[in-house]
Scaffold this active site. Structure first.
Site, PDB file in Angstrom:
ATOM      1  N   HIS A 373       0.795  -1.232   0.000  1.00 16.48           N
ATOM      2  CA  HIS A 373       0.000   0.000   0.000  1.00 16.48           C
ATOM      3  C   HIS A 373       0.825   1.279   0.000  1.00 16.48           C
ATOM      4  O   HIS A 373       0.266   2.364   0.166  1.00 16.48           O
ATOM      5  CB  HIS A 373      -0.920   0.055   1.226  1.00 16.48           C
ATOM      6  CG  HIS A 373      -2.012  -0.958   1.219  1.00 16.48           C
ATOM      7  ND1 HIS A 373      -3.269  -0.679   0.733  1.00 16.48           N
ATOM      8  CD2 HIS A 373      -2.032  -2.246   1.623  1.00 16.48           C
ATOM      9  CE1 HIS A 373      -4.032  -1.762   0.859  1.00 16.48           C
ATOM     10  NE2 HIS A 373      -3.299  -2.727   1.400  1.00 16.48           N
ATOM     11  N   LYS A 564      -8.667  13.840   4.718  1.00 16.73           N
ATOM     12  CA  LYS A 564      -7.749  12.705   4.689  1.00 16.73           C
ATOM     13  C   LYS A 564      -6.767  12.904   5.824  1.00 16.73           C
ATOM     14  O   LYS A 564      -6.745  13.978   6.436  1.00 16.73           O
ATOM     15  CB  LYS A 564      -7.011  12.626   3.340  1.00 16.73           C
ATOM     16  CG  LYS A 564      -6.379  13.981   2.911  1.00 16.73           C
ATOM     17  CD  LYS A 564      -5.678  13.882   1.563  1.00 16.73           C
ATOM     18  CE  LYS A 564      -6.614  13.941   0.388  1.00 16.73           C
ATOM     19  NZ  LYS A 564      -6.527  12.792  -0.490  1.00 16.73           N
ATOM     20  N   ARG A 565      -5.961  11.861   6.137  1.00 13.39           N
ATOM     21  CA  ARG A 565      -4.930  12.057   7.143  1.00 13.39           C
ATOM     22  C   ARG A 565      -4.054  13.254   6.767  1.00 13.39           C
ATOM     23  O   ARG A 565      -3.858  13.547   5.590  1.00 13.39           O
ATOM     24  CB  ARG A 565      -4.076  10.778   7.274  1.00 13.39           C
ATOM     25  CG  ARG A 565      -4.803   9.615   7.919  1.00 13.39           C
ATOM     26  CD  ARG A 565      -5.232   9.919   9.338  1.00 13.39           C
ATOM     27  NE  ARG A 565      -4.082  10.010  10.213  1.00 13.39           N
ATOM     28  CZ  ARG A 565      -3.749   9.109  11.128  1.00 13.39           C
ATOM     29  NH1 ARG A 565      -4.511   8.036  11.318  1.00 13.39           N
ATOM     30  NH2 ARG A 565      -2.678   9.262  11.878  1.00 13.39           N
ATOM     31  N   LYS A 570       0.659  14.619   1.260  1.00 15.21           N
ATOM     32  CA  LYS A 570      -0.711  14.895   0.784  1.00 15.21           C
ATOM     33  C   LYS A 570      -0.926  16.398   0.549  1.00 15.21           C
ATOM     34  O   LYS A 570      -1.898  16.804  -0.073  1.00 15.21           O
ATOM     35  CB  LYS A 570      -1.740  14.351   1.768  1.00 15.21           C
ATOM     36  CG  LYS A 570      -1.697  12.811   1.913  1.00 15.21           C
ATOM     37  CD  LYS A 570      -2.683  12.341   2.970  1.00 15.21           C
ATOM     38  CE  LYS A 570      -2.550  10.859   3.303  1.00 15.21           C
ATOM     39  NZ  LYS A 570      -3.200   9.984   2.312  1.00 15.21           N
ATOM     40  N   THR A 672      -8.615   6.651  -1.853  1.00 15.58           N
ATOM     41  CA  THR A 672      -9.959   6.082  -2.017  1.00 15.58           C
ATOM     42  C   THR A 672     -11.014   7.157  -1.762  1.00 15.58           C
ATOM     43  O   THR A 672     -12.120   7.069  -2.290  1.00 15.58           O
ATOM     44  CB  THR A 672     -10.173   4.892  -1.048  1.00 15.58           C
ATOM     45  OG1 THR A 672      -9.684   5.268   0.247  1.00 15.58           O
ATOM     46  CG2 THR A 672      -9.461   3.659  -1.528  1.00 15.58           C
ATOM     47  N   LYS A 676     -14.800   8.324  -3.545  1.00 11.90           N
ATOM     48  CA  LYS A 676     -16.053   8.624  -2.834  1.00 11.90           C
ATOM     49  C   LYS A 676     -16.587   9.987  -3.261  1.00 11.90           C
ATOM     50  O   LYS A 676     -17.790  10.161  -3.467  1.00 11.90           O
ATOM     51  CB  LYS A 676     -15.824   8.582  -1.311  1.00 11.90           C
ATOM     52  CG  LYS A 676     -15.423   7.190  -0.807  1.00 11.90           C
ATOM     53  CD  LYS A 676     -14.819   7.220   0.596  1.00 11.90           C
ATOM     54  CE  LYS A 676     -14.081   5.923   0.891  1.00 11.90           C
ATOM     55  NZ  LYS A 676     -13.240   6.003   2.100  1.00 11.90           N
TER      56      LYS A 676
HETATM   57  C1  Z2T Z   1      -2.625   3.547   4.754  1.00  9.86           C
HETATM   58  O1  Z2T Z   1      -3.852   4.011   5.057  1.00  9.86           O
HETATM   59  C2  Z2T Z   1      -2.177   3.501   3.437  1.00  9.86           C
HETATM   60  C3  Z2T Z   1      -0.941   2.984   3.171  1.00  9.86           C
HETATM   61  C4  Z2T Z   1      -0.145   2.515   4.212  1.00  9.86           C
HETATM   62  O2  Z2T Z   1       1.082   2.005   3.901  1.00  9.86           O
HETATM   63  C5  Z2T Z   1      -0.564   2.559   5.515  1.00  9.86           C
HETATM   64  C6  Z2T Z   1      -1.811   3.074   5.775  1.00  9.86           C
HETATM   65 CL1  Z2T Z   1      -2.381   3.110   7.383  1.00  9.86          CL
HETATM   66  C7  Z2T Z   1       1.734   1.210   4.818  1.00  9.86           C
HETATM   67  C8  Z2T Z   1      -3.110   3.962   2.348  1.00  9.86           C
HETATM   68  C9  Z2T Z   1      -2.444   4.688   1.188  1.00  9.86           C
HETATM   69  O3  Z2T Z   1      -1.749   5.815   1.655  1.00  9.86           O
HETATM   70  C10 Z2T Z   1      -3.518   5.121   0.196  1.00  9.86           C
HETATM   71  O4  Z2T Z   1      -2.947   5.725  -0.937  1.00  9.86           O
HETATM   72  C11 Z2T Z   1      -4.349   3.917  -0.239  1.00  9.86           C
HETATM   73  O5  Z2T Z   1      -5.457   4.336  -0.997  1.00  9.86           O
HETATM   74  C12 Z2T Z   1      -4.852   3.150   0.963  1.00  9.86           C
HETATM   75  O6  Z2T Z   1      -3.794   2.813   1.820  1.00  9.86           O
HETATM   76  C13 Z2T Z   1      -5.562   1.864   0.552  1.00  9.86           C
HETATM   77  O7  Z2T Z   1      -4.822   1.131  -0.360  1.00  9.86           O
END
Ligand code: Z2T
Length: 835
Positions: A373, A564-565, A570, A672, A676
């Site tokens: 991810h 988003k976080r 970002k 994601t 949405k």
């Molecule tokens: C996370 O939410 C994502 C990646 C991570 O890598 C860890 C966490 Cl907690 C270890 C996110 C990505 O930043 C985002 O781009 C992606 O859409 C999402 O995972 C689901 O794949």
């Protein structure tokens, strides 16, 4: 099949009050549950009592399906997917279950007739925030789609007592508050105190040769805890399938420290109990990067081991031969958090079940599939060897053995070369030695995937390049998706009604059908209805904003939203630079004709991430000045909404005009939230990053606001030596914006407050804000212009929704089923005996 019901004993039918959905039955059931489960009568019952009574009423209707599902899977021995994830960010259950059961209308009526308000009861639910952000929410969307597509599946994870912290904003700063989501009880989980798995930690290993000449290893642990199962039924949309999410809670083994207890060390025995139960106390609140803490590795191992033991237990009920385990089960590893499972399955098969190494390795390698991810190097998990040795001594041995055999293969592939070997090795030996979890996951999996097309290409070209060279056939892309049930039907009932009026409701399970809306983009009347729905949603959000923050916003202004976080990559601060740019333009010329905008932000910062917390302070500080300035005259409003979570997401996506997806190209794996927003008719301003690339492909370049450097351009700029100063000195407007922040204009004259952020931008600018600034500002100008042409904007908005079919998580899950899992649907019939 064995049954607990004695032969010849009549099966007692569960009475209608637990399954019926007529108005009278629902009302009676709610009151019955209030009385017998909450032990309350109406005149003293609290809102929570009624929420609980209603939830149990809905749960009863789930259980009927859940039990039929379990029985069917048991009978058919169907091939099953197990989704291993340290996070499941489920969001509230009640509303979703009403939709999936198809009883929202009936329940609303019943509740009304009892003199209650359904919205109030829905708001009473504390959402299970068992995740940080995208990764955890993706797992939840996938559970919904697997159930809806009738795929036999389990989710396996951790039952955190405290989920992601609640965020408060005090004096513009983030303050973290403990999330006590279980405080008033959780009606959606069923504890299974009889399903418990011992999980060992620490200690030593010893080996011997048994009477048959087999080499065996025994792991004498220092400490044992028990994983206890808590199950949550996950119902599909309008099907009988209700799958299981099984979350593990750590409990102390009661008699473990009896020795200490009997020798008078009462305190020691109790301390041990606390240590054990600490494992599932709290979710680590870091998204990326992660922290190398001992307790975190304990959590990962704890849930991996409990889950694998559970699967083996289930398997052995029907099949004595573990060498075919992988035919019955496949495990998807959600990032490397459960990657220790590779070593743990080997240990269980070899040490506990006495399979020989090669047979066990064949099973293991055909069981796991790994999803990556992130490309951020600092987010790739690695654990110091010393920690591993101390916590999981047997696993370290197994990993060394796996690695040795693996590197022997690699040597055949790269004779005489040591560089590829050093990079592929599961052990990082470049300095202090580490176990590299991504390498372990790659070696131990039959499939490896990224989460968007660009992300997968970058994985193959960069972080996992060496593995791609070695095993190209293991790699594939699986672009993320989101469930339209929660993110459109539940969140946006107005839009759902409008769409279904036109094209029926088949789109809810087959999102490509939204394509039938395309011709309506030219229909003046339909556009007007579309616009009204959006406006209603904006009014509702405006009321919420006023209630939460006191800020009054104008629903006729352009709602420009970034939720988003909070993270530098970002680039929420790029958004802020745009706000300040507009602010300065207004200050220069108060009569400027400008498209009124409301800038809405939401998101949590990792508690230890200072710069992210300062970004929140910057947003709130700019808001304090801009919102009050009489020259601005209400044309710009800046809102930071505290405590962004799933519940708030459900309010915000339907009310957005513009979705901000502005990460540095090449750094957001997928995103994601972008999906949405677009599904709910927002237009996107974004870079060519993650799934933005594919969203733009689908909705058409003319319906997407693109700006910024591409990934190759970012890479080239970095390679030739990026100088942010070049961009600042050649752009007076940009320089003025930075200077205004530095002057203390937004910090009551304090010129130090934002220095850490500013000097980051001046000196290094790791995320290329300066390089992308002008392109972003120009693009925002186009957005403002486009918004002035209401008819055109509405047409673009309709086309965004109409062309989002690809981003249903149903499509993602179908891709996984076809290319990786090789599982097919199993249709569930309601079991007659329980009707
Ligand atoms: C996370 O939410 C994502 C990646 C991570 O890598 C860890 C966490 Cl907690 C270890 C996110 C990505 O930043 C985002 O781009 C992606 O859409 C999402 O995972 C689901 O794949």
């Amino acid at each position: 099949m064995t049954s607990l019901i004695p032969e010849g004993c009549p099966i007692v039918a569960v009475e209608d009050d637990r399954t019926g959905t007529s108005l009278e039955t629902l009302k009676r059931a709610i009151m019955d549950n209030l009385f017998y489960l909450q032990a309350r009568f109406p005149s003293v019952a609290s809102r929570n009592d009624f929420y609980m009574a209603l939830s149990y009423t809905v749960r009863d209707r789930l259980l009927q399906r859940w039990i039929s599902t379990a029985e069917t899977y048991l009978q058919q021995g169907s091939r099953t997917v197990c989704y291993f994830s340290a996070e499941f960010l489920l969001g509230p259950h009640l509303g979703n279950n009403l939709i999936n059961l198809g009883i929202r209308q009936e329940v609303e009526e019943a509740v009304n007739e009892l003199g209650l308000d359904i919205e109030e009861l829905l708001n009473q639910e504390e959402e299970p925030g068992l995740g940080n952000g995208g990764l955890g929410r993706l797992a939840a969307c996938y559970l919904d789609s697997m159930a809806t597509l009738e795929i036999p599946s389990f989710g396996y994870g951790i039952r955190y007592e405290f989920g992601i912290f609640d965020q408060e904003i005090r004096d513009g700063w983030q303050v973290e508050v403990t999330d006590r989501w279980l405080r008033y009880g959780n009606p959606w989980e069923i504890p299974r105190p009889e399903v418990r798995m011992p999980v060992k930690f620490g200690g030593h290993t010893r080996s011997y040769t048994d009477s048959d000449g087999h080499y065996r290893v025994i792991w004498d642990a220092h400490h044992v805890v028990e994983g206890v199962a808590y199950d949550t039924p996950i119902l599909g949309y309008r099907v009988n399938t209700a799958n299981t999410l099984r979350l593990w809670r750590a409990e102390a083994v009661e008699s473990f420290d009896f020795q200490a207890f009997n020798t008078g060390n009462y305190y020691g025995a109790v301390r041990d109990k606390i240590t054990s139960e600490n494992i599932t106390k709290v979710l680590y609140p870091n998204d990326e990067p992660l922290q190398g803490k001992e307790l975190r590795l304990s959590q990962q191992y704890f849930f991996s081991s409990s889950s694998l033991q559970d699967m083996i237990r289930i398997y052995l009920q029907h099949n004595p031969d573990l060498s075919k385990f992988h035919q019955k089960f496949t495990v998807q590893l959600n990032d490397t958090h459960p990657a220790i499972s590779v070593a743990e399955l080997m240990r269980l098969l070899v040490d506990d079940h006495h399979l020989d190494w090669n047979t066990a390795w064949n099973v293991t390698q055909h069981t796991f599939a790994y999803t990556n991810h992130t490309l951020l190097p600092e987010a790739l998990e690695k654990w110091p060897i010393a920690l591993f040795q101390y916590l999981l001594p047997r696993h370290l041995e197994i990993i060394f053995e796996i690695n040795q055999r693996f590197l022997d293969q690699v040597r055949l592939h790269y004779p005489g070369q040591s560089d590829p070997l050093a990079r592929l090795s599961i052990i990082d030996e470049s300095g202090e030695r580490y176990v590299r979890m991504a390498n372990l996951a790659c070696v131990g999996s039959y499939a490896i995937n990224g989460v968007a097309a660009l992300h997968t290409e970058l994985l193959k070209a960069t972080v996992l390049h060496d593995f791609y060279q070695l095993y190209p056939e293991r790699f594939s892309n699986k672009t993320n998706g989101v469930t339209p049930r929660r993110w459109v039907v539940l969140s946006n009932p107005g839009l759902t009604g409008l769409i279904s009026e036109q094209i029926g409701d088949g789109w809810i399970k087959d999102l490509d059908q939204l394509g039938q809306l395309e011709p309506l983009a030219n229909d003046h009347h339909f556009r007007a209805c579309w616009g009204k729905t959006k406006h209603d949603n904006k009014v509702a959000l405006a009321e919420h904003i006023q209630a939460k923050t006191g800020i009054i916003v104008d629903p006729n202004s352009l709602f420009d939203i970034q939720v988003k976080r909070i993270h530098e990559y970002k680039r929420q601060h790029l958004n802020v630079l745009h706000i300040i740019t507009l602010y300065q333009q207004i200050k220069d010329n108060p009569h400027l004709d400008i498209t009124p905008r409301t800038f809405i932000f939401g998101g949590k910062a990792a508690p230890g991430y200072f710069t992210a917390k300062l970004m929140i302070k910057l947003i709130t500080a700019v808001g304090d000045v801009v919102n009050r300035d009489p020259d601005v005259a209400g044309r710009l409003k800046v809102v930071f909404l505290p405590d962004y979570n799933v519940t708030f997401g459900q309010r915000v996506y339907p009310a957005a005009d513009l979705s901000e997806q502005i990460s540095t190209a090449g750094l957001e794996a997928s995103g994601t939230g972008n999906m949405k927003f677009s599904m709910n008719g927002a237009l996107t301003i974004g870079t060519l990053d993650g799934a933005n690339v594919e969203i733009r492909e689908e909705v058409g370049a003319e319906n997407f606001f693109l700006f910024g450097l591409t990934t190759p351009e970012v890479q080239a700029l970095g390679a030739k030596g990026y100088q942010p100063w070049d961009y600042i000195q050649s752009n007076p407007q940009l320089k003025r914006v930075l200077d205004l922040i530095a002057s203390g204009h937004f910090s009551h004259g304090d010129t130090n407050l934002f220095q850490p952020l500013l000097s980051g931008l001046w000196n290094q600018d790791k995320y290329y804000l300066m390089a992308d600034y002008q392109s972003y500002i120009d693009c925002q100008q186009q957005v403002s212009q486009a918004y002035q042409n209401r008819e055109q904007w509405l047409a673009m908005s309709i086309l965004n929704t109409a062309r989002m079919g690809k981003f249903s998580s149903d499509r993602s899950i179908q891709d996984y089923c076809r290319d990786i899992w090789h599982v097919s649907p199993v249709i569930i019939k309601l079991n007659g005996g329980y009707q």
